[in-house]
Scaffold this motif. Sequence first.
Motif, short mmCIF file in Angstrom:
data_model
loop_
_atom_site.label_atom_id
_atom_site.label_comp_id
_atom_site.label_asym_id
_atom_site.label_seq_id
_atom_site.Cartn_x
_atom_site.Cartn_y
_atom_site.Cartn_z
N VAL A 57 160.94 -10.47 60.62
CA VAL A 57 159.59 -11.02 60.54
C VAL A 57 158.65 -9.85 60.28
O VAL A 57 158.76 -8.81 60.94
N THR A 58 157.74 -10.01 59.32
CA THR A 58 156.81 -8.93 59.01
C THR A 58 155.38 -9.34 59.35
O THR A 58 155.04 -10.52 59.36
N HIS A 59 154.58 -8.31 59.64
CA HIS A 59 153.15 -8.52 59.90
C HIS A 59 152.40 -7.36 59.27
O HIS A 59 152.71 -6.20 59.55
N GLN A 60 151.46 -7.68 58.40
CA GLN A 60 150.72 -6.62 57.71
C GLN A 60 149.49 -6.20 58.51
O GLN A 60 148.60 -7.00 58.77
N GLY A 61 149.48 -4.92 58.91
CA GLY A 61 148.35 -4.36 59.63
C GLY A 61 148.42 -4.56 61.13
O GLY A 61 149.25 -5.29 61.65
N SER A 62 147.51 -3.88 61.82
CA SER A 62 147.50 -3.91 63.29
C SER A 62 146.87 -5.16 63.87
O SER A 62 147.29 -5.65 64.91
N PHE A 63 145.83 -5.66 63.20
CA PHE A 63 145.07 -6.76 63.77
C PHE A 63 145.86 -8.07 63.77
O PHE A 63 146.48 -8.44 62.78
N GLY A 64 145.89 -8.72 64.91
CA GLY A 64 146.65 -9.95 65.08
C GLY A 64 148.11 -9.70 65.43
O GLY A 64 148.87 -10.63 65.64
N ALA A 65 148.50 -8.44 65.51
CA ALA A 65 149.90 -8.10 65.75
C ALA A 65 150.38 -8.53 67.14
O ALA A 65 151.50 -9.00 67.29
N THR A 66 149.52 -8.40 68.13
CA THR A 66 149.92 -8.78 69.50
C THR A 66 150.21 -10.27 69.59
O THR A 66 151.21 -10.67 70.19
N THR A 67 149.38 -11.07 68.99
CA THR A 67 149.60 -12.53 68.98
C THR A 67 150.92 -12.86 68.29
O THR A 67 151.70 -13.66 68.79
N GLN A 68 151.14 -12.24 67.14
CA GLN A 68 152.38 -12.47 66.40
C GLN A 68 153.60 -12.01 67.21
O GLN A 68 154.62 -12.69 67.24
N LEU A 69 153.46 -10.87 67.87
CA LEU A 69 154.54 -10.33 68.69
C LEU A 69 154.91 -11.31 69.81
O LEU A 69 156.10 -11.56 70.07
N LYS A 70 153.91 -11.87 70.47
CA LYS A 70 154.16 -12.86 71.54
C LYS A 70 154.88 -14.09 71.00
O LYS A 70 155.73 -14.65 71.68
N HIS A 71 154.54 -14.49 69.80
CA HIS A 71 155.15 -15.68 69.19
C HIS A 71 156.60 -15.40 68.76
O HIS A 71 157.49 -16.21 69.00
N VAL A 72 156.83 -14.25 68.15
CA VAL A 72 158.15 -13.92 67.59
C VAL A 72 159.15 -13.50 68.66
O VAL A 72 160.32 -13.85 68.61
N ARG A 73 158.69 -12.72 69.64
CA ARG A 73 159.55 -12.19 70.71
C ARG A 73 160.79 -11.48 70.15
O ARG A 73 161.93 -11.86 70.44
N PRO A 74 160.57 -10.43 69.34
CA PRO A 74 161.70 -9.76 68.68
C PRO A 74 162.54 -8.93 69.63
O PRO A 74 162.10 -8.56 70.71
N ASP A 75 163.75 -8.63 69.19
CA ASP A 75 164.63 -7.72 69.92
C ASP A 75 164.22 -6.27 69.65
O ASP A 75 164.40 -5.40 70.49
N LEU A 76 163.69 -6.04 68.45
CA LEU A 76 163.32 -4.70 68.02
C LEU A 76 162.02 -4.77 67.23
O LEU A 76 161.86 -5.63 66.36
N LEU A 77 161.09 -3.86 67.54
CA LEU A 77 159.82 -3.77 66.83
C LEU A 77 159.78 -2.44 66.08
O LEU A 77 159.90 -1.38 66.68
N LEU A 78 159.65 -2.51 64.75
CA LEU A 78 159.46 -1.32 63.93
C LEU A 78 157.98 -1.21 63.65
O LEU A 78 157.38 -2.12 63.08
#
Length: 134
Positions: free
Chosen positions: A32-53
């Motif tokens: 799952v990709t997210h462009q830029g910093s803004f909104g990243a926390t919300t996306q992170l909570k939704h995705v719940r990845p095993d690894l964050l690059l």
Amino acid sequence: MQHKQTVMIIDDDEIHLYTAKGLLSSDQIEVVTHQGSFGATTQLKHVRPDLLLLDVNMPALSGAKLAEIVKPLCREMNTAIFFYSSNDEDTLRTLVATNEVQGYICKGDIAALRNKVHDYLAAMRNGADRVSGN
């Protein structure tokens, strides 16, 4: 059938997001990709990845600053944070130690990207508590 592991990549560069997603996506890994910093926390909570690059060199809110913000959430979700950057390795090692994240991967090193991500996810599947990304 084995659980599909998830990698989330946060980067301001659309080309790096597209390339990394293509290199890492497989039957075992969802990217799952997210462009830029803004909104990243919300996306992170939704995705719940095993690894964050996490790209280090993003405008407005750097990857190091974003790591500080999301670290408590990542600990709660058992998500490892790796810096993913074009910075030199000495700088990345220092950033990893300073920010207490699990590792780093240099942009442009396709073999290292694949190998480190696959090795880390395999160790997670095998129950390792913490794997060094360096």
